[in-house]
Design an enzyme around this catalytic site. Structure first.
Site, PDB file in Angstrom:
ATOM      1  CD  GLU A 132      -2.958  -0.874   2.322  1.00 24.48           C
ATOM      2  OE1 GLU A 132      -4.093  -1.300   2.125  1.00 24.48           O
ATOM      3  OE2 GLU A 132      -2.613  -0.337   3.383  1.00 24.48           O
TER       4      GLU A 132
ATOM      5  CB  CYS B 249       3.810  -3.131  13.786  1.00 20.93           C
ATOM      6  SG  CYS B 249       3.898  -2.926  12.001  1.00 20.93           S
TER       7      CYS B 249
ATOM      8  CB  SER C  76      10.223   3.728  15.142  1.00 23.14           C
ATOM      9  OG  SER C  76       9.712   4.140  13.900  1.00 23.14           O
TER      10      SER C  76
ATOM     11  CG  HIS D 120       7.946   2.996  18.968  1.00 22.40           C
ATOM     12  ND1 HIS D 120       7.211   4.092  18.592  1.00 22.40           N
ATOM     13  CD2 HIS D 120       8.168   2.287  17.834  1.00 22.40           C
ATOM     14  CE1 HIS D 120       6.982   4.046  17.285  1.00 22.40           C
ATOM     15  NE2 HIS D 120       7.566   2.963  16.805  1.00 22.40           N
TER      16      HIS D 120
ATOM     17  CB  CYS E 201       0.968   6.595   6.593  1.00 24.15           C
ATOM     18  SG  CYS E 201       2.704   6.599   6.230  1.00 24.15           S
TER      19      CYS E 201
HETATM   20  S1  SF4 Z   1       9.823  -1.795  11.685  1.00 28.70           S
HETATM   21 FE1  SF4 Z   1       7.961  -0.667  11.160  1.00 28.70          FE
HETATM   22  S2  SF4 Z   1       6.892  -1.989   9.671  1.00 28.70           S
HETATM   23 FE2  SF4 Z   1       8.463  -3.244  10.667  1.00 28.70          FE
HETATM   24  S3  SF4 Z   1       7.381  -4.268  12.334  1.00 28.70           S
HETATM   25 FE3  SF4 Z   1       8.290  -2.408  13.190  1.00 28.70          FE
HETATM   26  S4  SF4 Z   1       6.699  -0.810  13.015  1.00 28.70           S
HETATM   27 FE4  SF4 Z   1       6.120  -2.534  11.682  1.00 28.70          FE
END
Ligand code: SF4
Ligand SMILES: *[C@@H]1O[C@H](CO)[C@@H](O)[C@H](O)[C@H]1NC(C)=O
Ligand SMILES: *[C@@H]1O[C@H](CO)[C@@H](O)[C@H](O)[C@H]1NC(C)=O
Length: 376
Positions: free
Chosen positions: A95, A136, A228, A230, A349
Site C-alpha cells: 500500500e 504493528c 521509531s 517508542h 500510513c
Molecule cells: S519496523 Fe515498522 S513496519 Fe516493521 S514491524 Fe516495526 S513498526 Fe512494523
C-alpha cells in the site's frame, strides 16, 4: 514530447545501431519517455508519441513502462487520504497512502493552505517486515520480500497521477533500511529528473538500524531521518520491538548524536503511546532526559489496535496530553500528537498490512491508522 527530446531519442537510436553505447545515451534522454510514462503509467510503448520506429522496437524488447499496477484506489470520505493498493511484479500487494493537508478542516480556519495544495506520500519499502514490532500489523505478517527500486519509485509515479506529491515518507510497510540498496537507488531517482524532489522533503523512518544510519548519512545527506523510538529505556524497547535487542539504545543515541552533529538537521522521533507500557509520567521524564541533548521533534502516536493481534491498549487522551506537557514544559522539546485520518478506508500510513485479495480491507477498518504528520 518536445522537439529536443525527439532529436535526443533519434540520436540515441542512431548511436545504438552503429556503436553499442545505447544505454548511457538512452538514460540521458530517458527522462522525456519517463515523463510520458509518469502521466500514463499503464501505457504501452506504442502510445508514447513521436519516437522513431527503432526506438519502439528497442523499448519493447528491453524495457517495460512499469512493473507494478494500481489494483485499487480508495478515497476516505473526508477526501484527505487516498489509499493505493499496488500489485507488484511477483503478484504481492503493498500500500501507498496519499495524505493531503490543505483540505484539513480547522487547521487553516477551513481555508486552503497558503502556497496551494500539498500532499505527502507514504511509501512501502518491503512486503511485510522482519522487525516484528509487537504493536504493528505489518510486523505480524513477517518478512515476505524486498521491493525493487523500480517498485518503490513507481508508488510515486502512480500517486503523482492523482495528486501533486511534495513530500515522501518511507513509513509504509517494511523497514526501509533493511532494503538499503533499493532505497538509495529509489531516492536517487526521486531527487533527479523529472521528479526533482528535494531530499529535505524525503523522510526515512527506521527502528534504528545503527550501521545503516551511519551509512545513509554519507550516501544521502540532507534526508530527513525519523527514528521509531517508542520507549525511553532499552528493556521496554526490547519488549515491544524485539529487533531493538540488536541495537542497544545507548549505541543508537550515540549514533544519532553523531548523525545530528554532521547533518545539523532536526531528527524526528516517533513514539507510539501504549497504555501503561510506555506512557507513564516517569517515561516522559526518561524520554525528556534522553532527548535533551538533541534537536528533535517528537511525534506521539496514539496506538490503534485494529489489525494487530497484540494485547496492547491505546493510551487515553488525557495520558497522551500529560506526556506531551512534560516533554514540552519540563524539557522544552517540540512535541506533536499525531492525528488519525482516513480511518474509514483503513487508509493509514505506518504499520500497514494488506488484506488481499479478499475485499475485507476496503471499508472494513481492518488496518492500523497511523498517519504521518511530520510535515505539517
Ligand atoms: S519496523 Fe515498522 S513496519 Fe516493521 S514491524 Fe516495526 S513498526 Fe512494523
Ligand atoms: C532484502 O534486502 C536485504 C538488504 O539488501 C538483503 O540482505 C536480503 O537478503 C534481501 N531479502 C530478499 C528475500 O531478497
Ligand atoms: C471483490 O469485489 C469485487 C467488486 O466489488 C468482486 O467482483 C469480487 O468478486 C470480490 N472478491 C471477493 C474475494 O470477494
Amino acid at each position: 514530447m518536445s522537439v529536443l527530446c525527439r532529436v535526443c531519442v533519434c540520436v540515441c537510436v542512431y548511436i545504438y545501431i552503429y556503436i553499442y553505447i545505447f544505454i548511457p545515451c538512452f538514460i540521458i534522454c530517458l527522462s522525456c519517455v519517463f515523463r510520458y510514462v509518469i502521466q500514463n503509467p499503464n501505457c504501452e510503448w506504442e502510445e508514447v508519441p513521436s519516437l522513431p520506429s527503432t526506438a519502439y522496437l528497442l523499448l519493447r524488447s528491453k524495457f517495460k513502462p512499469s512493473i507494478s499496477t494500481i489494483h485499487s484506489v480508495v478515497e476516505s470520505s473526508d477526501d484527505v487520504t487516498t489509499k493505493l493498493l499496488i500489485k507488484l511484479q511477483n503478484g504481492a500487494f503493498v500500500e501507498a497512502v496519499i495524505m493531503r493537508y490543505d483540505t484539513r478542516l480547522g487547521k487553516y480556519g477551513g481555508k486552503p493552505r497558503p502556497g496551494g495544495p500539498r500532499a505527502t506520500l507514504c511509501i512501502s519499502s518491503q512486503v511485510g517486515c522482519k522487525m516484528g514490532c509487537k504493536f504493528c500489523a505489518t510486523g505480524s505478517m513477517g518478512f515476505k520480500n524486498n521491493l525493487s527500486s523500480g517498485e518503490i519509485v513507481e508508488q510515486l509515479v502512480h500517486a503523482s497521477r492523482l495528486s501533486h506529491i511534495r513530500n515522501v515518507v518511507f513509513m509504509g510497510m517494511g523497514e526501509p533500511l533493511n532494503n538499503y540498496a533499493a532505497l538509495i537507488e529509489a531516492i536517487r531517482v526521486m531527487t533527479g529528473s523529472p521528479f526533482q524532489l528535494s531530499p529535505k522533503r524525503i523522510t526515512v523512518s527506521t527502528v534504528g538500524i545503527i550501521h545503516a544510519i551511519k551509512k545513509i548519512q554519507s550516501d544521502m545527506p540532507n534526508l530527513n531521518l525519523a527514528v521509531s523510538l517508542h520507549a525511553p529505556v532499552q528493556d521496554i524497547r526490547c519488549q515491544i520491538m524485539p529487533a531493538a535487542r540488536a541495537f542497544p539504545l545507548e549505541k543508537l543515541m550515540d549514533t544519532l548524536q553523531e548523525y545530528q552533529k554532521n547533518s545539523q538537521q532536526k531528527i524526528f522521533i516517533e513514539y507510539i503511546m501504549l497504555d501503561r507500557v510506555n506512557d507513564e509520567e516517569q517515561h516522559a521524564h526518561q524520554l525528556g532526559n534522553l532527548l535533551e541533548p538533541f534537536e528533535v521533534v517528537v511525534n506521539l502516536i496514539p496506538f490503534n489496535p485494529i489489525g494487530t493481534l497484540s494485547h496492547f491498549k491505546t493510551s487515553s487522551e488525557q495520558r497522551v496530553t500529560s506526556f506531551q506537557k512534560i516533554l514540552r514544559g519540563t524539557y522544552d522539546i517540540r512535541t506533536t500528537i499525531r492525528k488519525q485520518m482516513g480511518q474509514d478506508i483503513s487508509g493509514a500510513c505506518g504499520q500497514l498490512v494488506v488484506n488481499m485479495p479478499d475485499n475485507r480491507s476496503i471499508g472494513g477498518g481492518s488496518l492500523i491508522t497511523d498517519i504521518e504528520d511530520l510535515h505539517l
